[in-house]
Design a protein around this motif. Structure first.
Motif, PDB file in Angstrom:
ATOM      1  N   ASN A 181      -0.032   1.015   1.019  1.00 18.58           N
ATOM      2  CA  ASN A 181       1.135   0.262   1.496  1.00 18.58           C
ATOM      3  C   ASN A 181       1.813  -0.501   0.363  1.00 18.58           C
ATOM      4  O   ASN A 181       3.039  -0.600   0.317  1.00 18.58           O
ATOM      5  CB  ASN A 181       0.719  -0.701   2.605  1.00 18.58           C
ATOM      6  N   VAL A 189       3.016   4.907   6.414  1.00 22.65           N
ATOM      7  CA  VAL A 189       2.447   3.578   6.206  1.00 22.65           C
ATOM      8  C   VAL A 189       1.098   3.482   6.913  1.00 22.65           C
ATOM      9  O   VAL A 189       0.925   4.002   8.014  1.00 22.65           O
ATOM     10  CB  VAL A 189       3.409   2.506   6.764  1.00 22.65           C
ATOM     11  N   VAL A 219       3.115  -4.514   5.024  1.00 25.15           N
ATOM     12  CA  VAL A 219       2.082  -4.680   3.995  1.00 25.15           C
ATOM     13  C   VAL A 219       1.203  -5.882   4.319  1.00 25.15           C
ATOM     14  O   VAL A 219      -0.017  -5.839   4.155  1.00 25.15           O
ATOM     15  CB  VAL A 219       2.729  -4.835   2.602  1.00 25.15           C
ATOM     16  N   GLU A 233       8.491  -0.430   8.467  1.00 26.96           N
ATOM     17  CA  GLU A 233       7.715   0.802   8.338  1.00 26.96           C
ATOM     18  C   GLU A 233       8.639   2.006   8.169  1.00 26.96           C
ATOM     19  O   GLU A 233       8.383   2.895   7.359  1.00 26.96           O
ATOM     20  CB  GLU A 233       6.813   1.006   9.558  1.00 26.96           C
TER      21      GLU A 233
END
Length: 305
Positions: A130, A13, A122, A47
């Motif tokens: 992402n 991420v 995000v 994540e």
């Protein structure tokens, strides 16, 4: 070796931790507010979910779809065995919470949990990578949940596990959801998405009361006669397999409006508001830390001969 590293990096991420090479401290003493501490715990969990292997996600999601069928099973058994009275509605809906308890306590992948957990990274750092990781997670988990729930519904229909009264209770409970029009499915899905998202937000602080938090929030979904894409899939697919409704009614009026409602309620309302409440706190903290580092650097420079 290089190919494995490149493949691993493609699932990483985009976040401050990865760019700085260190994790953020999530304790309340290290963050500007209790809300920020909860936010960071959930975001970092998100994540990890975004970076998980796709096959592992799929199997966990299928397991969750199978497990969530316990909601229909427990509710149906109570419905069949309790006398027909006003109190039956409130007692039988305790059974609705069983599937959620199994899924969440077993750490299986449930779609509506991820509408908050995986969305926070995000929102923290909105990049194309992402967003793609989020859509990948949602697609895999939703597909796995529906596959698992569908398998459970098929087994409920084909295998004579239950007596006639319980089978009839499954049918009665499942037909109730199809009495809603698409607008009702959407609105019910939006409220249930909000409640499940609230539950996810509460769990990190719940401690030993985690079980009661799960029961309370999912019981509200049940007695509110709200729609949930995964539990509802078990109920509606049971009707499809038993021939009570045509297969396309699973898609419309059920699945698409309910899915949209769950996503909007859990993501674009709850997660957005939850992220917004701590964004300024985190931004001000970063500014203060940057200023402190500048002052340290200035002192070092001034101390030089």
């Amino acid at each position: 070796m290089d190919e494995e590293k490149q493949h691993s990096d493609s699932k990483d991420v985009d976040s401050d931790e990865h760019s700085q090479g260190k994790e953020i401290e999530t304790g309340e003493d290290n963050l500007p507010s209790k809300a920020a501490a909860v936010h960071e715990v959930i975001r970092m969990e998100g994540e990890k979910e975004l970076e998980r292997d796709g096959q592992a996600l799929l199997w966990s999601a299928i397991a969750a779809g199978l497990s969530i069928s316990a909601s229909l099973m427990a509710k149906g058994i109570l419905h069949a065995r309790l006398p027909d009275s006003p109190e039956r509605f409130f007692i039988e809906n305790i059974g609705y919470t069983v599937g959620f308890i199994i899924v969440i306590m077993a750490r299986q992948q449930l779609f509506t949990e991820n509408t908050v957990t995986a969305v926070l990274p995000v929102m923290q750092k909105l990049t194309g990578k992402n967003v793609l990781l989020l859509l990948r997670l949602w697609g895999i988990v939703l597909a796995g949940n529906v596959i698992g729930g569908g398998l459970a519904a098929l087994v409920f229909h084909l295998v004579p596990f239950f007596d006639t009264a319980t089978d009839e209770a499954f049918r009665t409970i499942s037909l109730e959801i199809m009495e809603k029009d698409p607008e009702g499915m959407f609105v019910g899905g939006m409220v249930s998405g909000w409640l499940i998202a609230t539950m996810v937000w509460m769990i990190p602080s719940a401690g030993t009361a985690k079980l009661w938090v799960i029961m309370l929030m999912t019981y509200m979904v049940a007695i509110g006669d709200l729609t949930h894409i995964v539990v509802g899939s078990v109920e509606v697919l049971y009707l499809v397999f038993s021939g009570a409704i045509p297969w396309y009614e699973f898609i419309w009026p059920f699945a698409l409006p309910t899915l949209a409602g769950n996503i909007i309620g859990g993501t674009f309302i709850f997660a957005l508001i939850s992220h917004a409440q701590i964004r300024n706190d985190m931004s001000n903290q970063k500014k203060a830390e940057a200023k402190k580092e500048e002052m340290k650097a200035a002192k070092k420079e001034a101390a030089k001969p």
